[in-house]
Design a protein around this motif. Structure first.
Motif, PDB file in Angstrom:
ATOM      1  N   PHE A  40       0.830  -1.211   0.000  1.00  0.00           N
ATOM      2  CA  PHE A  40       0.000   0.000   0.000  1.00  0.00           C
ATOM      3  C   PHE A  40       0.860   1.256   0.000  1.00  0.00           C
ATOM      4  O   PHE A  40       0.599   2.212  -0.747  1.00  0.00           O
ATOM      5  CB  PHE A  40      -0.923  -0.017   1.217  1.00  0.00           C
ATOM      6  CG  PHE A  40      -1.721   1.243   1.385  1.00  0.00           C
ATOM      7  CD1 PHE A  40      -2.657   1.628   0.446  1.00  0.00           C
ATOM      8  CD2 PHE A  40      -1.542   2.046   2.510  1.00  0.00           C
ATOM      9  CE1 PHE A  40      -3.397   2.790   0.595  1.00  0.00           C
ATOM     10  CE2 PHE A  40      -2.274   3.211   2.666  1.00  0.00           C
ATOM     11  CZ  PHE A  40      -3.210   3.583   1.707  1.00  0.00           C
ATOM     12  N   GLY A  41       1.914   1.269   0.824  1.00  0.00           N
ATOM     13  CA  GLY A  41       2.806   2.416   0.873  1.00  0.00           C
ATOM     14  C   GLY A  41       3.488   2.670  -0.459  1.00  0.00           C
ATOM     15  O   GLY A  41       3.584   3.811  -0.920  1.00  0.00           O
ATOM     16  N   PHE A  42       3.943   1.595  -1.116  1.00  0.00           N
ATOM     17  CA  PHE A  42       4.615   1.756  -2.403  1.00  0.00           C
ATOM     18  C   PHE A  42       3.631   2.097  -3.520  1.00  0.00           C
ATOM     19  O   PHE A  42       4.011   2.734  -4.503  1.00  0.00           O
ATOM     20  CB  PHE A  42       5.405   0.496  -2.749  1.00  0.00           C
ATOM     21  CG  PHE A  42       6.772   0.480  -2.140  1.00  0.00           C
ATOM     22  CD1 PHE A  42       7.821   1.171  -2.731  1.00  0.00           C
ATOM     23  CD2 PHE A  42       7.022  -0.214  -0.960  1.00  0.00           C
ATOM     24  CE1 PHE A  42       9.086   1.170  -2.167  1.00  0.00           C
ATOM     25  CE2 PHE A  42       8.279  -0.226  -0.391  1.00  0.00           C
ATOM     26  CZ  PHE A  42       9.324   0.467  -0.985  1.00  0.00           C
ATOM     27  N   PHE A  43       2.393   1.680  -3.390  1.00  0.00           N
ATOM     28  CA  PHE A  43       1.372   2.076  -4.363  1.00  0.00           C
ATOM     29  C   PHE A  43       1.233   3.602  -4.380  1.00  0.00           C
ATOM     30  O   PHE A  43       1.202   4.232  -5.447  1.00  0.00           O
ATOM     31  CB  PHE A  43       0.038   1.414  -4.028  1.00  0.00           C
ATOM     32  CG  PHE A  43      -1.059   1.709  -5.009  1.00  0.00           C
ATOM     33  CD1 PHE A  43      -1.283   0.865  -6.083  1.00  0.00           C
ATOM     34  CD2 PHE A  43      -1.872   2.820  -4.860  1.00  0.00           C
ATOM     35  CE1 PHE A  43      -2.295   1.132  -6.996  1.00  0.00           C
ATOM     36  CE2 PHE A  43      -2.873   3.103  -5.771  1.00  0.00           C
ATOM     37  CZ  PHE A  43      -3.090   2.256  -6.847  1.00  0.00           C
ATOM     38  N   ILE A  44       1.138   4.193  -3.186  1.00  0.00           N
ATOM     39  CA  ILE A  44       1.031   5.649  -3.095  1.00  0.00           C
ATOM     40  C   ILE A  44       2.324   6.303  -3.575  1.00  0.00           C
ATOM     41  O   ILE A  44       2.311   7.338  -4.256  1.00  0.00           O
ATOM     42  CB  ILE A  44       0.709   6.074  -1.648  1.00  0.00           C
ATOM     43  CG1 ILE A  44      -0.584   5.411  -1.186  1.00  0.00           C
ATOM     44  CG2 ILE A  44       0.578   7.586  -1.540  1.00  0.00           C
ATOM     45  CD1 ILE A  44      -0.887   5.643   0.278  1.00  0.00           C
TER      46      ILE A  44
ATOM     47  N   ALA B 220       7.414   3.906 -16.142  1.00  0.00           N
ATOM     48  CA  ALA B 220       7.973   2.928 -15.200  1.00  0.00           C
ATOM     49  C   ALA B 220       7.110   2.796 -13.952  1.00  0.00           C
ATOM     50  O   ALA B 220       6.802   1.677 -13.499  1.00  0.00           O
ATOM     51  CB  ALA B 220       9.394   3.329 -14.818  1.00  0.00           C
ATOM     52  N   ASN B 221       6.708   3.909 -13.397  1.00  0.00           N
ATOM     53  CA  ASN B 221       5.905   3.860 -12.172  1.00  0.00           C
ATOM     54  C   ASN B 221       4.484   3.385 -12.455  1.00  0.00           C
ATOM     55  O   ASN B 221       3.861   2.770 -11.586  1.00  0.00           O
ATOM     56  CB  ASN B 221       5.886   5.232 -11.506  1.00  0.00           C
ATOM     57  CG  ASN B 221       7.174   5.547 -10.770  1.00  0.00           C
ATOM     58  OD1 ASN B 221       7.363   5.161  -9.623  1.00  0.00           O
ATOM     59  ND2 ASN B 221       8.086   6.247 -11.442  1.00  0.00           N
ATOM     60  N   ALA B 222       3.978   3.656 -13.652  1.00  0.00           N
ATOM     61  CA  ALA B 222       2.648   3.154 -14.005  1.00  0.00           C
ATOM     62  C   ALA B 222       2.656   1.632 -14.103  1.00  0.00           C
ATOM     63  O   ALA B 222       1.703   0.964 -13.671  1.00  0.00           O
ATOM     64  CB  ALA B 222       2.186   3.773 -15.319  1.00  0.00           C
ATOM     65  N   ILE B 223       3.736   1.078 -14.654  1.00  0.00           N
ATOM     66  CA  ILE B 223       3.832  -0.384 -14.756  1.00  0.00           C
ATOM     67  C   ILE B 223       3.903  -1.019 -13.375  1.00  0.00           C
ATOM     68  O   ILE B 223       3.214  -2.009 -13.086  1.00  0.00           O
ATOM     69  CB  ILE B 223       5.061  -0.775 -15.601  1.00  0.00           C
ATOM     70  CG1 ILE B 223       4.853  -0.359 -17.056  1.00  0.00           C
ATOM     71  CG2 ILE B 223       5.323  -2.269 -15.516  1.00  0.00           C
ATOM     72  CD1 ILE B 223       6.049  -0.604 -17.943  1.00  0.00           C
ATOM     73  N   VAL B 224       4.734  -0.455 -12.504  1.00  0.00           N
ATOM     74  CA  VAL B 224       4.826  -0.982 -11.132  1.00  0.00           C
ATOM     75  C   VAL B 224       3.495  -0.816 -10.406  1.00  0.00           C
ATOM     76  O   VAL B 224       3.084  -1.686  -9.629  1.00  0.00           O
ATOM     77  CB  VAL B 224       5.963  -0.270 -10.364  1.00  0.00           C
ATOM     78  CG1 VAL B 224       6.003  -0.728  -8.915  1.00  0.00           C
ATOM     79  CG2 VAL B 224       7.297  -0.523 -11.040  1.00  0.00           C
ATOM     80  N   LEU B 225       2.813   0.290 -10.667  1.00  0.00           N
ATOM     81  CA  LEU B 225       1.517   0.543 -10.035  1.00  0.00           C
ATOM     82  C   LEU B 225       0.510  -0.545 -10.428  1.00  0.00           C
ATOM     83  O   LEU B 225      -0.275  -1.015  -9.590  1.00  0.00           O
ATOM     84  CB  LEU B 225       0.996   1.917 -10.450  1.00  0.00           C
ATOM     85  CG  LEU B 225      -0.170   2.501  -9.639  1.00  0.00           C
ATOM     86  CD1 LEU B 225       0.309   2.946  -8.274  1.00  0.00           C
ATOM     87  CD2 LEU B 225      -0.787   3.676 -10.379  1.00  0.00           C
ATOM     88  N   MET B 226       0.567  -0.955 -11.688  1.00  0.00           N
ATOM     89  CA  MET B 226      -0.398  -1.944 -12.171  1.00  0.00           C
ATOM     90  C   MET B 226      -0.002  -3.382 -11.815  1.00  0.00           C
ATOM     91  O   MET B 226      -0.850  -4.202 -11.500  1.00  0.00           O
ATOM     92  CB  MET B 226      -0.551  -1.806 -13.687  1.00  0.00           C
ATOM     93  CG  MET B 226      -1.213  -0.508 -14.116  1.00  0.00           C
ATOM     94  SD  MET B 226      -1.472  -0.399 -15.916  1.00  0.00           S
ATOM     95  CE  MET B 226       0.228  -0.336 -16.509  1.00  0.00           C
ATOM     96  N   LEU B 227       1.303  -3.668 -11.868  1.00  0.00           N
ATOM     97  CA  LEU B 227       1.753  -5.037 -11.638  1.00  0.00           C
ATOM     98  C   LEU B 227       2.132  -5.312 -10.190  1.00  0.00           C
ATOM     99  O   LEU B 227       2.244  -6.475  -9.798  1.00  0.00           O
ATOM    100  CB  LEU B 227       2.957  -5.352 -12.545  1.00  0.00           C
ATOM    101  CG  LEU B 227       2.717  -5.256 -14.049  1.00  0.00           C
ATOM    102  CD1 LEU B 227       3.987  -5.617 -14.803  1.00  0.00           C
ATOM    103  CD2 LEU B 227       1.566  -6.155 -14.475  1.00  0.00           C
ATOM    104  N   GLY B 228       2.358  -4.263  -9.416  1.00  0.00           N
ATOM    105  CA  GLY B 228       2.794  -4.449  -8.038  1.00  0.00           C
ATOM    106  C   GLY B 228       4.301  -4.545  -7.944  1.00  0.00           C
ATOM    107  O   GLY B 228       5.009  -4.676  -8.949  1.00  0.00           O
ATOM    108  N   ILE B 229       4.841  -4.485  -6.716  1.00  0.00           N
ATOM    109  CA  ILE B 229       6.289  -4.467  -6.545  1.00  0.00           C
ATOM    110  C   ILE B 229       6.902  -5.833  -6.819  1.00  0.00           C
ATOM    111  O   ILE B 229       8.127  -5.962  -6.898  1.00  0.00           O
ATOM    112  CB  ILE B 229       6.670  -4.002  -5.120  1.00  0.00           C
ATOM    113  CG1 ILE B 229       6.075  -4.950  -4.066  1.00  0.00           C
ATOM    114  CG2 ILE B 229       6.232  -2.587  -4.877  1.00  0.00           C
ATOM    115  CD1 ILE B 229       6.494  -4.580  -2.648  1.00  0.00           C
TER     116      ILE B 229
END
Length: 257
Positions: free
Chosen positions: A172-176, A217-226
């Motif tokens: 959750f923290g990394f999503f934000i 890059a951040n959109a991909i991580v946002l969608m796929l997760g860490i």
């Protein structure tokens, strides 16, 4: 104006009628029946701030506000590599928590100053909006990490069944965090393009490119997760680089803009 009956009478004539925020001058004519003398007195009434003092200590111009926003962005960009180095080299150092708290304080002030720049801006409102709301998200993500990571981590160590809950808090923290980096990348693209249009193509082009990489890059991580296929360090690193270049762009932005 009221005076004792039989002794004095008076009337007020306006000398000028300025707009709100200026000083108004009135001539007050008083006739003293006892002394048989006519006294005239000029009275200055302040209906608000005078033109000279319209911009006071707590009323910053747009140019000064943008400079403060740039400095806050610069400090936040510098603090993140320092925090990462402390986390990797000395994860139990208490100063890491202090640095995290200071970073949160920077974002609190960034919310205020970027919001002020947004409402005063005549151009680049999208860029200032992205900066302001990225600061709001960063306040939340710093708060989550500062207050929840440690207790949930300790609970997971004491009880393995709580590991999934602890990990969900981190996610959750990394999503934000990634959402805020997307907004900063967007702001970097806006001001990078602005600098390119003004003839500073080297800085503008580099800022636009890095900002676009940060968005993707951040959109991909946002969608796929860490735990996704895309390396999270690229997302975080590009976001920090975009923030740094964004700060430089704001420091060199024309005051007319």
């Amino acid at each position: 104006m009221d005076f004792p009956a039989g002794r004095r009478s008076g009337y007020v004539l306006p000398y000028e009628r300025p707009p709100f925020g200026c000083s108004a001058r009135f001539y007050v004519h008083i006739y003293d029946w006892r002394d048989e003398a006519l006294m005239t007195q000029e009275i200055v009434l302040h209906t608000g701030r005078t033109e000279k003092n319209r911009v006071g200590m707590m009323e910053l111009t747009q140019a000064k506000t943008i400079k403060i926003v740039a400095v806050l962005l610069l400090l936040s960009a510098i603090s993140q590599p320092i925090y990462t180095a402390l986390f990797l080299g000395a994860p139990d150092v208490a100063s890491r928590q202090v640095l995290w708290g200071l970073e949160g304080l920077l974002f609190v002030f960034l919310v205020a100053f970027a919001g002020s720049a947004l409402v005063m801006a005549k151009r680049y409102t999208l860029g200032f909006s992205a900066i302001a709301f990225s600061a709001v998200l960063n306040v939340v993500q710093v708060g989550v990490g500062y207050t929840l990571f440690k207790p949930f981590g300790q609970a997971a160590q004491a009880n393995a069944e709580l590991g999934a809950i602890s990990f969900s808090v981190v996610v959750f923290g990394f999503f934000i965090y990634n959402a805020a980096k997307i907004l900063l990348g967007l702001a970097a693209v806006v001001f990078g393009v602005a600098h390119s249009n003004q003839g500073r193509k080297a800085l503008g082009g580099l800022t636009t490119l890095v900002g676009a990489v940060a968005i993707v890059a951040n959109a991909i991580v946002l969608m796929l997760g860490i735990k996704g296929a895309f390396p999270s360090p690229i997302a975080g690193g590009s976001g920090v680089a975009a923030t740094l270049l964004l700060a430089i762009c704001l420091l060199s932005l024309n005051q007319d803009d």
